[in-house]
Design an enzyme around this catalytic site. Structure first.
Site, PDB file in Angstrom:
ATOM      1  N   ARG A  20       0.897  -1.332  -0.047  1.00 24.94           N
ATOM      2  CA  ARG A  20       0.159   0.044   0.039  1.00 24.94           C
ATOM      3  C   ARG A  20       0.835   1.255  -0.068  1.00 24.94           C
ATOM      4  NH1 ARG A  20      -4.091  -2.385  -1.579  1.00 24.94           N
ATOM      5  NH2 ARG A  20      -5.838  -2.394  -0.519  1.00 24.94           N
ATOM      6  N   GLU A  68      -3.752   7.436  -4.951  1.00 24.96           N
ATOM      7  CA  GLU A  68      -3.591   6.962  -6.236  1.00 24.96           C
ATOM      8  C   GLU A  68      -4.936   7.643  -6.837  1.00 24.96           C
ATOM      9  OE1 GLU A  68      -3.615   2.677  -6.247  1.00 24.96           O
ATOM     10  OE2 GLU A  68      -1.657   2.671  -5.564  1.00 24.96           O
ATOM     11  N   HIS A 114      -0.156   0.631 -10.358  1.00 27.36           N
ATOM     12  CA  HIS A 114      -0.945  -0.424  -9.368  1.00 27.36           C
ATOM     13  C   HIS A 114      -1.571  -1.417 -10.296  1.00 27.36           C
ATOM     14  CE1 HIS A 114      -3.430  -0.853  -5.325  1.00 27.36           C
ATOM     15  NE2 HIS A 114      -2.920  -2.103  -5.986  1.00 27.36           N
TER      16      HIS A 114
END
Length: 318
Positions: free
Chosen positions: A231, A260, A278
């Site tokens: 994360r 993000e 990601h």
């Protein structure tokens, strides 16, 4: 007899909808501070399929909801404490993405250490001509000491993949794993001081917020490598960009970011940073498997009264 209604707030993988539509009534709504649901419709909803946050306020709008099926292994966006208080079971999608994320972690590590994306860009730019060669990479994976910050399901898969590379492996978690032979460090700082490569694969919790800070990066040192596939919440991005720019840290490979999809400009600039949007679990086979598990959790709950992968915080225990 009317069919069970399943709420889908916002977007979710199309395969989830395909799997559910023949068994349930799908009620799709936009993501808003308050869901646009009339009282009668809200009262019909007994299950939820969700990708992204699901706050407690939404649960309060659904008096009959029994289960929330989350698309993803991480479920920090779902208010599980509130769900537990209301007797709602929350599920996630563990295991089906372990291999993909672990594979991505190794690929990101190799790309970061050996500068492979830069070498390809150099070739594509037409720089490889007679008498020229791409500069030698500063780092090698050979002989490195890799520390795993997190040794859950995915962390263990990463460790297994590292073993054939003949690197030393150590780890830090809240407690020692009695069934592994890797060296254990009771503190993250101790791990960072012992290793030259740190792979972060911890969930988003209050305890992991910006734990990889300037002190941890300084402990890794100028030859140090940071890889994060957990994360973005875990990393102090301002400290990281400063360490990369100054050379206090050798290089970093990041698949996740603090906010993000915003990536700080200071991380876009350094040549010693390899950045991915990601994508650790983002393959068609893995996302299909995740979608299937979301659907299968809802089907199992309403057919058998037991979800397949309930999270530990909510009433049904695995």
């Amino acid at each position: 007899m009317s069919r069970i209604a399943i709420l889908v707030p916002g977007k979710i993988h199309e395969r989830v909808l395909e799997r559910l539509k023949d068994r349930f009534d799908i009620i799709a709504v936009a993501r808003e501070e308050r869901l646009a649901l009339e009282g009668e419709t809200a009262g019909r909803i007994r299950g939820v399929a969700v990708s992204g946050p699901f706050p407690g306020a939404w649960m309060d709008q659904l008096p009959g909801v029994e289960v929330v099926a989350n698309f993803g292994v991480g479920y920090d966006g779902v208010d599980v404490k509130h769900a537990a208080e209301k007797g709602i079971v929350v599920t996630n999608t563990p295991d089906v993405l372990n291999d993909e994320v672990a594979d991505t972690a190794i690929g990101l590590l190799l790309n970061t250490v050996r500068e492979l994306p830069r070498a390809e860009a150099w070739l594509r730019a037409g720089n490889w001509k007679p008498g020229t060669a791409y500069p030698l990479s500063r780092f090698s994976l050979k002989g490195r000491h890799v520390g795993l910050y997190g040794l859950g399901r995915i962390g263990l898969e990463i460790a297994k993949r590292l073993e054939p590379f003949k690197v030393k492996i150590s780890y830090h978690t809240r407690s020692r794993h009695a069934d592994v032979a890797y060296d254990y460090h009771p503190t993250l700082k101790g791990l960072a001081e012992a290793v030259d490569t740190l792979i972060a694969i911890v969930p988003k919790t209050p305890q992991t917020h910006k734990t990889i800070d300037a002190d941890i990066l300084a402990a890794l040192g100028p030859n140090g490598i940071l890889v994060n596939v957990g994360r973005g919440w875990t990393v102090d991005e301002q400290a990281l960009s400063a360490a990369l720019a100054s050379g206090a840290l050798g290089a970093a490979g990041l698949d996740v970011f603090y906010e993000e999809p915003t990536v700080p400009a200071d991380l876009l600039e350094p040549a010693n940073a390899v950045l991915l949007p990601h994508v650790a679990s983002a393959s068609v086979p893995t996302r299909n498997a995740m979608a299937d598990l979301v659907a299968d959790n809802l089907i199992a709950w309403f057919e058998n009264g037991a979800a397949l992968t309930p999270v530990s915080e909510t009433p049904q225990k695995a």
